[in-house]
Design a protein around this motif. Structure first.
Motif, mmCIF file in Angstrom:
data_model
loop_
_atom_site.group_PDB
_atom_site.id
_atom_site.type_symbol
_atom_site.label_atom_id
_atom_site.label_comp_id
_atom_site.label_asym_id
_atom_site.label_seq_id
_atom_site.Cartn_x
_atom_site.Cartn_y
_atom_site.Cartn_z
ATOM 1 N N LEU A 1 0.839 -1.184 0.000
ATOM 2 C CA LEU A 1 0.000 0.000 0.000
ATOM 3 C C LEU A 1 0.880 1.241 0.000
ATOM 4 O O LEU A 1 1.820 1.342 0.791
ATOM 5 N N GLU A 2 0.587 2.162 -0.874
ATOM 6 C CA GLU A 2 1.374 3.381 -1.025
ATOM 7 C C GLU A 2 0.417 4.559 -1.031
ATOM 8 O O GLU A 2 -0.449 4.668 -1.898
ATOM 9 N N GLN A 3 0.544 5.441 -0.038
ATOM 10 C CA GLN A 3 -0.389 6.558 0.106
ATOM 11 C C GLN A 3 0.360 7.893 0.008
ATOM 12 O O GLN A 3 0.909 8.388 0.982
ATOM 13 N N PRO A 4 0.382 8.505 -1.178
ATOM 14 C CA PRO A 4 1.038 9.812 -1.313
ATOM 15 C C PRO A 4 0.349 10.869 -0.462
ATOM 16 O O PRO A 4 -0.817 10.724 -0.070
ATOM 17 N N LEU A 5 1.079 11.939 -0.215
ATOM 18 C CA LEU A 5 0.567 13.014 0.635
ATOM 19 C C LEU A 5 -0.732 13.590 0.095
ATOM 20 O O LEU A 5 -1.669 13.864 0.857
ATOM 21 N N TYR A 6 -0.847 13.737 -1.226
ATOM 22 C CA TYR A 6 -2.033 14.360 -1.811
ATOM 23 C C TYR A 6 -3.244 13.433 -1.804
ATOM 24 O O TYR A 6 -4.355 13.864 -2.121
ATOM 25 N N TYR A 7 -3.064 12.159 -1.455
ATOM 26 C CA TYR A 7 -4.197 11.229 -1.346
ATOM 27 C C TYR A 7 -4.830 11.234 0.040
ATOM 28 O O TYR A 7 -5.996 10.856 0.196
ATOM 29 N N ARG A 8 -4.069 11.598 1.049
ATOM 30 C CA ARG A 8 -4.514 11.418 2.435
ATOM 31 C C ARG A 8 -5.791 12.183 2.780
ATOM 32 O O ARG A 8 -6.689 11.624 3.412
ATOM 33 N N PRO A 9 -5.927 13.472 2.387
ATOM 34 C CA PRO A 9 -7.166 14.175 2.750
ATOM 35 C C PRO A 9 -8.416 13.550 2.144
ATOM 36 O O PRO A 9 -9.519 13.742 2.669
ATOM 37 N N PHE A 10 -8.260 12.797 1.068
ATOM 38 C CA PHE A 10 -9.413 12.234 0.364
ATOM 39 C C PHE A 10 -9.595 10.750 0.639
ATOM 40 O O PHE A 10 -10.541 10.135 0.131
ATOM 41 N N GLY A 11 -8.704 10.149 1.431
ATOM 42 C CA GLY A 11 -8.858 8.749 1.803
ATOM 43 C C GLY A 11 -8.574 7.763 0.694
ATOM 44 O O GLY A 11 -9.204 6.700 0.628
ATOM 45 N N PHE A 12 -7.622 8.069 -0.177
ATOM 46 C CA PHE A 12 -7.251 7.171 -1.268
ATOM 47 C C PHE A 12 -5.849 6.618 -1.042
ATOM 48 O O PHE A 12 -5.048 7.192 -0.288
ATOM 49 N N THR A 13 -5.554 5.524 -1.712
ATOM 50 C CA THR A 13 -4.235 4.912 -1.642
ATOM 51 C C THR A 13 -3.954 4.162 -2.936
ATOM 52 O O THR A 13 -4.863 3.975 -3.758
ATOM 53 N N CYS A 14 -2.704 3.733 -3.131
ATOM 54 C CA CYS A 14 -2.319 2.908 -4.279
ATOM 55 C C CYS A 14 -2.084 1.482 -3.795
ATOM 56 O O CYS A 14 -1.482 1.268 -2.740
ATOM 57 N N GLY B 1 7.419 -13.766 -10.401
ATOM 58 C CA GLY B 1 7.976 -13.788 -11.739
ATOM 59 C C GLY B 1 8.706 -12.515 -12.047
ATOM 60 O O GLY B 1 9.266 -11.856 -11.185
ATOM 61 N N SER B 2 8.683 -12.097 -13.317
ATOM 62 C CA SER B 2 9.415 -10.920 -13.746
ATOM 63 C C SER B 2 8.681 -9.664 -13.366
ATOM 64 O O SER B 2 7.522 -9.683 -12.953
ATOM 65 N N ALA B 3 9.360 -8.527 -13.526
ATOM 66 C CA ALA B 3 8.756 -7.244 -13.200
ATOM 67 C C ALA B 3 7.559 -6.948 -14.090
ATOM 68 O O ALA B 3 6.708 -6.147 -13.737
ATOM 69 N N MET B 4 7.469 -7.591 -15.272
ATOM 70 C CA MET B 4 6.345 -7.375 -16.167
ATOM 71 C C MET B 4 5.054 -7.925 -15.587
ATOM 72 O O MET B 4 3.975 -7.614 -16.058
ATOM 73 N N GLN B 5 5.115 -8.768 -14.558
ATOM 74 C CA GLN B 5 3.935 -9.342 -13.954
ATOM 75 C C GLN B 5 3.455 -8.523 -12.763
ATOM 76 O O GLN B 5 2.519 -8.936 -12.076
ATOM 77 N N GLU B 6 4.061 -7.395 -12.500
ATOM 78 C CA GLU B 6 3.629 -6.539 -11.426
ATOM 79 C C GLU B 6 2.499 -5.639 -11.892
ATOM 80 O O GLU B 6 2.347 -5.362 -13.079
ATOM 81 N N ALA B 7 1.685 -5.183 -10.947
ATOM 82 C CA ALA B 7 0.550 -4.332 -11.283
ATOM 83 C C ALA B 7 0.293 -3.377 -10.137
ATOM 84 O O ALA B 7 0.601 -3.671 -8.978
ATOM 85 N N LYS B 8 -0.279 -2.225 -10.464
ATOM 86 C CA LYS B 8 -0.624 -1.245 -9.454
ATOM 87 C C LYS B 8 -1.948 -0.598 -9.824
ATOM 88 O O LYS B 8 -2.144 -0.151 -10.954
ATOM 89 N N VAL B 9 -2.860 -0.566 -8.859
ATOM 90 C CA VAL B 9 -4.107 0.182 -8.993
ATOM 91 C C VAL B 9 -3.892 1.482 -8.242
ATOM 92 O O VAL B 9 -3.688 1.476 -7.029
ATOM 93 N N VAL B 10 -3.919 2.601 -8.956
ATOM 94 C CA VAL B 10 -3.321 3.827 -8.434
ATOM 95 C C VAL B 10 -4.277 4.725 -7.658
ATOM 96 O O VAL B 10 -3.846 5.764 -7.165
ATOM 97 N N ALA B 11 -5.541 4.378 -7.519
ATOM 98 C CA ALA B 11 -6.452 5.229 -6.747
ATOM 99 C C ALA B 11 -7.628 4.401 -6.254
ATOM 100 O O ALA B 11 -8.633 4.260 -6.944
ATOM 101 N N LEU B 12 -7.491 3.835 -5.050
ATOM 102 C CA LEU B 12 -8.567 3.099 -4.400
ATOM 103 C C LEU B 12 -8.833 3.715 -3.044
ATOM 104 O O LEU B 12 -7.933 4.258 -2.406
ATOM 105 N N LYS B 13 -10.071 3.622 -2.582
ATOM 106 C CA LYS B 13 -10.377 4.030 -1.227
ATOM 107 C C LYS B 13 -9.586 3.170 -0.245
ATOM 108 O O LYS B 13 -9.418 1.964 -0.454
#
Length: 532
Positions: free
Chosen positions: A127-140, A147-159
């Motif tokens: 979980l990665e929560q940038p400073l600009y996400y905190r007031p709105f309650g979002f995180t990454c 496997g390889s780095a190509m199998q990684e994924a990130k959902v960049v704006a979830l509650k």
């Protein structure tokens, strides 16, 4: 409210139900528009991390811009428009969906990317929560497999609450897939989350003082100065002009012909301190921003690292995924008796050159020896990293590198410069030869190796010292290398390949190399333990 929130959460005031009732949908979900800020920040960070590449172009174009100031406005507006359009399109084309215990992600504007990850195959959830996400309650939410780095994924704006619940569901699915307990599926997501919170044990925390020490001991100022080397002449001219504007004749002040040696030394020390101070402060600030409120905790077989000032990071690692423990000390760490402890996971070798790698690994910064020993014993109770007798590699390592490689090159350059009457250049190559020779000697002096029934131990470094410890059964490949020079003296080199990268042991006895090779292959073949 964005579509993803409406579809998956329906109402912020209502208690979130188990994901099993929500995740089986074929509808692609859009992330919140706040993700535009994330994509913008990502673009800026990417540009700044490669600023050295753009410096020559900026330097060459600077005079043209000064000569034609009317070009600033249209070029600036064009660049701003490109950035805004790019970030909006990155947001617009980013979609995800949860379907039958899978997460699918589509992204990319020109180069399209599609990722489909089964929950059971996801090894890490971060979980990665940038400073600009905190007031709105979002995180990454970042997911990766073994496997390889190509199998990684990130959902960049979830509650945050939904991301936390999704994280628990994913970890539960992985546990069910790898567990031999028949009734593991009966454990609900909410029960697992409650159990994890109750059983979490804090293993280590870091104070601001510790982070300041870490910033001091891990200062990489020479890398930055190396990138600025082509511009030193211009910087020097600008500095002289700046002080002249203040009425200070810096050139006269730095003329040492009529000054005693103690005064010259004091000037040099003061100038060095002035140059190093701002970069050291930047290093300390970076350490505090990265590791602020650092905690390392444990829940069952999982280690959880939480830290971050501007962006809050949470990294989870299963013990079975741990490939290697690294006890690292730079020269200043050795003096201050501090240690940076690293838990190397699968994929770490793939990620170590990425900009966010420091935040995707479990690193315990600037701990003392007793804390380090406690943490290493926690993950590897039977290890002997600090008590085993390390054998030195052969002195023929020095003979090859100093006698057969470095010295002939130095003599050739020496003869060449004397023959072309460029003896003034000798003052440059002689210190270089001595310094490289010292590095080779220290490399040989530090390099050591050992093994017992369960682990392989490696020690190496230059003026600092690093210790590596990894279970033998984690070896994925063992390579035996032997040059003609080594074969003549019954020596060889061994490379052990792990999921976290390769480790080399050069110039060891041929007999030991064969033993190590046979033992590693036997344990890999006979052990029923999983490497991930």
């Amino acid at each position: 409210m964005d579509k993803s929130t409406t579809t998956l959460e329906s109402d912020d005031e209502v208690t979130i139900q188990p994901l099993a009732s929500k995740q089986n949908t074929k509808d692609w979900q859009r992330i919140s528009p706040i993700a535009i800020i994330y994509f913008l920040a990502k673009f800026v960070v990417g540009f700044l991390s490669n600023i050295v590449v753009f410096l020559p172009a900026l330097y060459l174009g600077y005079d043209n811009f000064i000569a034609h100031p009317h070009l600033w406005l249209p070029i600036g507006l064009a660049i701003l428009a490109i950035i805004m359009i790019s970030t909006f399109l990155s947001f617009y084309f980013f979609q995800y969906r949860l379907y039958q215990d899978h997460i699918e992600i589509r992204s990319g504007v020109i180069s399209k990317k599609y990722v489909n990850l089964p929950f059971a195959k996801i090894q890490n959830v971060k979980l990665e929560q940038p400073l600009y996400y905190r007031p709105f309650g979002f995180t990454c939410l970042q997911l990766d497999t073994a496997g390889s780095a190509m199998q990684e994924a990130k959902v960049v704006a979830l509650k945050v609450d939904f991301a936390e619940q999704l994280k628990v569901e994913i970890l539960a699915q992985h546990k069910i897939a790898s567990s031999v307990v028949a009734d593991a599926k009966a454990e609900t997501v909410n029960d697992l989350a409650s159990k994890n919170r109750n059983n979490e044990t804090i293993l280590n925390t870091r104070s601001i003082t510790d982070l300041i020490i870490h910033g001091l001991t891990n200062n990489r100022i020479w890398i930055f100065l190396g990138g600025l080397a082509p511009f030193f002449d211009d910087f020097g001219r600008y500095i002289v002009e700046f002080f002249n504007g203040l009425g200070i004749d810096l050139e006269k002040f730095l003329t040492f012909a009529d000054k005693p040696m103690w005064q010259v030394g004091l000037y040099a020390l003061t100038l060095t301190f002035i140059i190093l101070l701002p970069f050291t402060l930047f290093s300390i600030a970076g350490s505090i921003i990265t590791f602020y409120q650092f905690t390392l905790s444990k829940v069952g077989d999982r280690y959880i690292r939480r830290s971050g000032l501007l962006t809050k990071y949470e990294v989870t690692m299963r013990l079975s995924r741990l490939q290697m423990v690294v006890r690292q000390q730079d020269w200043l760490d050795v003096i201050l008796k501090r240690i940076n402890l690293k838990f190397e996971q699968s994929n770490s070798a793939l990620n170590q050159y990425q900009a966010s790698a420091e935040n995707n690994r479990i690193i315990v910064p600037s701990i003392n020896p007793s804390e380090c020993l406690a943490l290493v014993n926690n993950v590897y109770p039977t290890n002997k990293m600090m008590t085993v007798d390390y054998q030195k590699i052969s002195k023929r390592f020095l003979l090859r590198n100093l006698g057969y490689i470095l010295t002939p090159i130095f003599i050739s350059l020496l003869v060449f410069f004397i023959s072309v009457e460029k003896t003034n250049l000798l003052m440059a190559i002689i210190p270089g030869y001595l310094f490289v020779g010292l590095l080779i000697f220290m490399r040989w002096f530090r390099w050591g190796y050992a093994k017992d029934e369960d682990f392989i131990y490696i020690r190496k470094g230059y003026f600092g010292v690093d210790y590596y410890c990894f279970p033998i059964f984690k070896s994925q490949q063992v390579q035996f290398k032997q040059s003609w020079f080594q074969k003549r003296h019954k020596l060889s080199s061994v490379r052990v390949v792990l999921a976290a990268g390769a480790q080399d042991i050069p110039f060891i006895k041929q007999e030991f190399a064969y033993q190590l090779l046979d033992n590693a292959l036997y344990q890999v073949e006979s052990s029923r333990k999983s490497w991930m």
